[in-house]
Scaffold this active site. Structure first.
Site, mmCIF file in Angstrom:
data_model
loop_
_atom_site.group_PDB
_atom_site.id
_atom_site.type_symbol
_atom_site.label_atom_id
_atom_site.label_comp_id
_atom_site.label_asym_id
_atom_site.label_seq_id
_atom_site.Cartn_x
_atom_site.Cartn_y
_atom_site.Cartn_z
ATOM 1 N N SER A 140 0.852 -1.384 0.492
ATOM 2 C CA SER A 140 -0.246 -0.368 -0.028
ATOM 3 C C SER A 140 1.368 1.443 -0.142
ATOM 4 O O SER A 140 0.382 2.439 -0.509
ATOM 5 C CB SER A 140 -0.701 -0.069 1.024
ATOM 6 N N GLU A 376 -4.215 -1.401 -7.028
ATOM 7 C CA GLU A 376 -4.128 -0.359 -8.210
ATOM 8 C C GLU A 376 -4.958 0.370 -6.379
ATOM 9 O O GLU A 376 -5.416 1.849 -6.286
ATOM 10 C CB GLU A 376 -5.254 0.345 -9.209
HETATM 11 C C1 LIG Z 1 -3.192 -10.831 -8.444
HETATM 12 C C2 LIG Z 1 -2.412 -9.661 -7.936
HETATM 13 C C3 LIG Z 1 -2.119 -8.552 -8.844
HETATM 14 C C4 LIG Z 1 -0.962 -7.532 -8.551
HETATM 15 N N1 LIG Z 1 -0.894 -6.950 -9.386
HETATM 16 C C5 LIG Z 1 0.433 -5.974 -8.979
HETATM 17 C C6 LIG Z 1 0.666 -4.866 -10.339
HETATM 18 O O1 LIG Z 1 0.804 -5.140 -11.514
HETATM 19 N N2 LIG Z 1 1.700 -4.290 -10.260
HETATM 20 C C7 LIG Z 1 2.341 -4.180 -8.697
HETATM 21 O O2 LIG Z 1 2.920 -3.516 -8.282
HETATM 22 N N3 LIG Z 1 1.546 -4.866 -7.917
HETATM 23 C C8 LIG Z 1 0.121 -5.324 -7.708
HETATM 24 N N4 LIG Z 1 -0.501 -6.001 -6.762
HETATM 25 C C9 LIG Z 1 0.106 -5.741 -5.628
HETATM 26 C C10 LIG Z 1 -1.208 -5.507 -4.890
HETATM 27 O O3 LIG Z 1 -1.676 -3.882 -5.274
HETATM 28 C C11 LIG Z 1 -0.888 -4.737 -4.040
HETATM 29 O O4 LIG Z 1 -1.434 -6.342 -3.269
HETATM 30 C C12 LIG Z 1 -2.281 -4.097 -3.196
HETATM 31 O O5 LIG Z 1 -1.249 -2.828 -2.842
HETATM 32 C C13 LIG Z 1 -1.265 -4.522 -0.970
HETATM 33 O O6 LIG Z 1 -0.649 -4.399 -0.709
HETATM 34 P P1 LIG Z 1 0.107 -5.599 -0.235
HETATM 35 O O7 LIG Z 1 -0.623 -6.738 -0.419
HETATM 36 O O8 LIG Z 1 1.382 -5.611 0.547
HETATM 37 O O9 LIG Z 1 -0.921 -5.046 1.719
HETATM 38 P P2 LIG Z 1 -0.256 -4.222 2.627
HETATM 39 O O10 LIG Z 1 0.024 -3.067 1.814
HETATM 40 O O11 LIG Z 1 0.656 -4.937 3.165
HETATM 41 O O12 LIG Z 1 -1.677 -4.100 3.611
HETATM 42 C C14 LIG Z 1 -2.632 -5.075 4.171
HETATM 43 C C15 LIG Z 1 -3.791 -4.647 5.006
HETATM 44 O O13 LIG Z 1 -3.752 -3.536 5.407
HETATM 45 C C16 LIG Z 1 -4.195 -2.187 4.858
HETATM 46 N N5 LIG Z 1 -3.658 -1.385 5.596
HETATM 47 C C17 LIG Z 1 -2.890 -1.057 4.623
HETATM 48 N N6 LIG Z 1 -2.508 0.396 4.948
HETATM 49 C C18 LIG Z 1 -3.255 0.934 5.847
HETATM 50 C C19 LIG Z 1 -3.664 2.442 5.785
HETATM 51 N N7 LIG Z 1 -2.525 3.509 6.420
HETATM 52 N N8 LIG Z 1 -4.919 2.763 6.588
HETATM 53 C C20 LIG Z 1 -5.503 1.100 7.131
HETATM 54 N N9 LIG Z 1 -5.423 0.359 5.871
HETATM 55 C C21 LIG Z 1 -3.753 0.107 5.962
HETATM 56 C C22 LIG Z 1 -4.567 -2.607 2.978
HETATM 57 O O14 LIG Z 1 -5.381 -2.192 3.276
HETATM 58 C C23 LIG Z 1 -4.855 -3.952 3.784
HETATM 59 O O15 LIG Z 1 -6.163 -4.901 3.723
HETATM 60 C C24 LIG Z 1 -0.975 -7.155 -7.167
HETATM 61 C C25 LIG Z 1 -1.536 -7.847 -5.693
HETATM 62 C C26 LIG Z 1 -2.003 -9.104 -7.026
HETATM 63 C C27 LIG Z 1 -2.888 -10.018 -5.065
#
Ligand SMILES: Cc1cc2nc3c(=O)[nH]c(=O)nc-3n(C[C@H](O)[C@H](O)[C@H](O)COP(=O)(O)OP(=O)(O)OC[C@H]3O[C@@H](n4cnc5c(N)ncnc54)[C@H](O)[C@@H]3O)c2cc1C
Length: 399
Positions: A140, A376
């Site tokens: 994120s 996204e």
């Molecule tokens: C199938 C798939 C395809 C993807 N494709 C791409 C791609 O093409 N390119 C790319 O770069 N990425 C891609 N991603 C990554 C995706 O964008 C991230 O998984 C997403 O941004 C969330 O990051 P994270 O999984 O590390 O969750 P984290 O950031 O660790 O968050 C975990 C949870 O905590 C919550 N959270 C985090 N920060 C806060 C806050 N400040 N306040 C409240 N809640 C919060 C989040 O909403 C989430 O529910 C993909 C992911 C998947 C699963």
């Protein structure tokens, strides 16, 4: 129910996208859900057709990205963003995983389309580009990029690891977010086009996923990977006043697109549910209050209201982009509403119909939906952005 008319001239495009979704995507939808990691070869011919449409300026079902500086004028423009979301809705009514697997329609293409210089746009035309932002240490918080890009002569040298890269294995190139200088914060984060086959660029593995299995999701590693300096997208200057604006601009285009994907899947689920309910003799009546109708019909009406809200927000965010109005707030609102709604709608449709097995695509759509509320920018992150914009707070003030 509010129902805004869409421009008449979008009709032909919507119709074409719908036909393709119904005749190309739907028949192979389950096949590639089961055959995860197999490239859907049926897409090749279709992608060529789309290339033709995009180059003729009639595109509307891909992720080509939309430029903001094409004519500098005011007023209602060519509707390219609106066309793109309308086409995307139709295609994802067909199959969202297959749309994500379409050659040359990657999120990296949207980034190139949005922030590349004219020269770069020309040089990278025809390239299928994935987008690599996420790293093992963050998702994120995209300001936490730790992949580095060090200028050495005529090249940038990239080092780092990227995870969850959509089309990371199949695309011709990847747009990689890396920092020029970690101590300078988010302003130093730039994006680089790294082509496949560049020494030091390795696809480590492809993930097994809950949904969108037709689309490959890869882990990538960059080890002393040399990229020509002219592959840095946009300007190399570290402008701390402007901060993150350059790379973040991509999201104003891609969030409405992901919202449109969610709207497409939601509509597919609602249509199929209506069909099953009607077959079971349950009519949905718009002239009678929900509370005196069959419980399933009342639930359906509620889902449809959420769908309409998501649809309208998505159109609004795209329309604003077409009309040169800053749309970050609306793009996040659309993504938040559509992402959450599609998950709730698809699961509730499974519940209402009992379509829990592979016999029904509702089962698949309920799995495909979840990612639309994650990538996204997750639901929570979109809400955070909306709150910041509405309350006038900076990212430092509201985390
Ligand atoms: C199938 C798939 C395809 C993807 N494709 C791409 C791609 O093409 N390119 C790319 O770069 N990425 C891609 N991603 C990554 C995706 O964008 C991230 O998984 C997403 O941004 C969330 O990051 P994270 O999984 O590390 O969750 P984290 O950031 O660790 O968050 C975990 C949870 O905590 C919550 N959270 C985090 N920060 C806060 C806050 N400040 N306040 C409240 N809640 C919060 C989040 O909403 C989430 O529910 C993909 C992911 C998947 C699963």
């Amino acid at each position: 129910m509010i129902n805004l008319e869409i421009p008449k001239k979008a009709g032909a495009l919507i119709n074409q996208a719908y036909q393709a979704a119904a005749e190309v995507f739907r028949p192979i939808s389950r096949k590639y859900d089961r055959a995860e990691h197999t490239y859907p070869a049926e897409l090749d011919m279709f992608a060529a057709l789309l290339d033709g449409l995009n180059s003729s300026g009639e595109g509307g079902a891909g992720a080509a990205g939309v430029r903001r500086n094409d004519d500098g004028g005011k007023g209602n423009r060519n509707g390219a963003n609106l066309n793109l979301v309308l086409g995307t809705m139709e295609m994802c009514w067909g199959d969202v995983g297959l749309l994500l697997a379409m050659p040359r329609q990657g999120l990296g293409n949207a980034a190139i389309g949005s922030v590349a210089t004219d020269e770069q746009l020309k040089r990278f035309s025809g390239l299928w580009a994935a987008m690599a932002i996420t790293e093992p240490e963050f998702g994120s918080d995209s300001a936490a990029v730790s992949t580095t890009a060090r200028l050495d002569g005529d090249s940038y040298v990239l080092n780092g690891e990227k995870i969850f890269v959509t089309s990371g294995e199949r695309a011709d190139a990847v747009v990689v977010w890396a920092t020029l200088d970690k101590s300078k914060g988010r302003a130093a984060i730039k994006s680089f086009v790294v082509e496949k086959g560049t020494p030091g660029f390795e696809v480590v593995r492809v993930e097994h996923k809950l949904g969108i299995r037709a689309s490959d999701t890869a882990v990538l590693r960059f080890e002393n990977c040399r990229v020509p300096r002219e592959n840095l997208l946009g300007t190399p200057e570290i402008d701390t006043a402007k901060g993150f604006a350059g790379v973040m601009q991509t999201f104003d285009n891609t969030r409405p697109l992901v919202a449109a994907m969610a709207v497409g899947v939601a509509r597919a689920a609602l249509e199929e549910t209506r069909r099953i309910l009607e077959e079971a003799g349950i009519a949905i009546d718009y002239d009678r209050p929900a509370h005196i109708q069959h419980a399933a019909a009342a639930a359906f009406l509620q889902l449809e209201a959420d769908y309409e809200a998501a649809y309208l927000l998505t159109l609004e965010s795209a329309w604003m982009a077409d009309n040169r109005q800053p749309n970050s707030l609306q793009a996040s609102m659309a993504k938040a509403k559509a992402g959450r709604s599609v998950v709730e709608i698809a699961l509730k449709c499974v519940e209402l119909t009992g379509a829990y097995t592979e016999e029904s695509l509702l089962e698949k759509w309920s799995r495909d939906a979840k990612i639309l509320d994650i990538f996204e920018g997750t639901q929570q992150i979109q809400q955070l952005i909306v709150a910041r914009r509405v309350l006038g707070k900076s990212s430092a003030e509201l985390k």
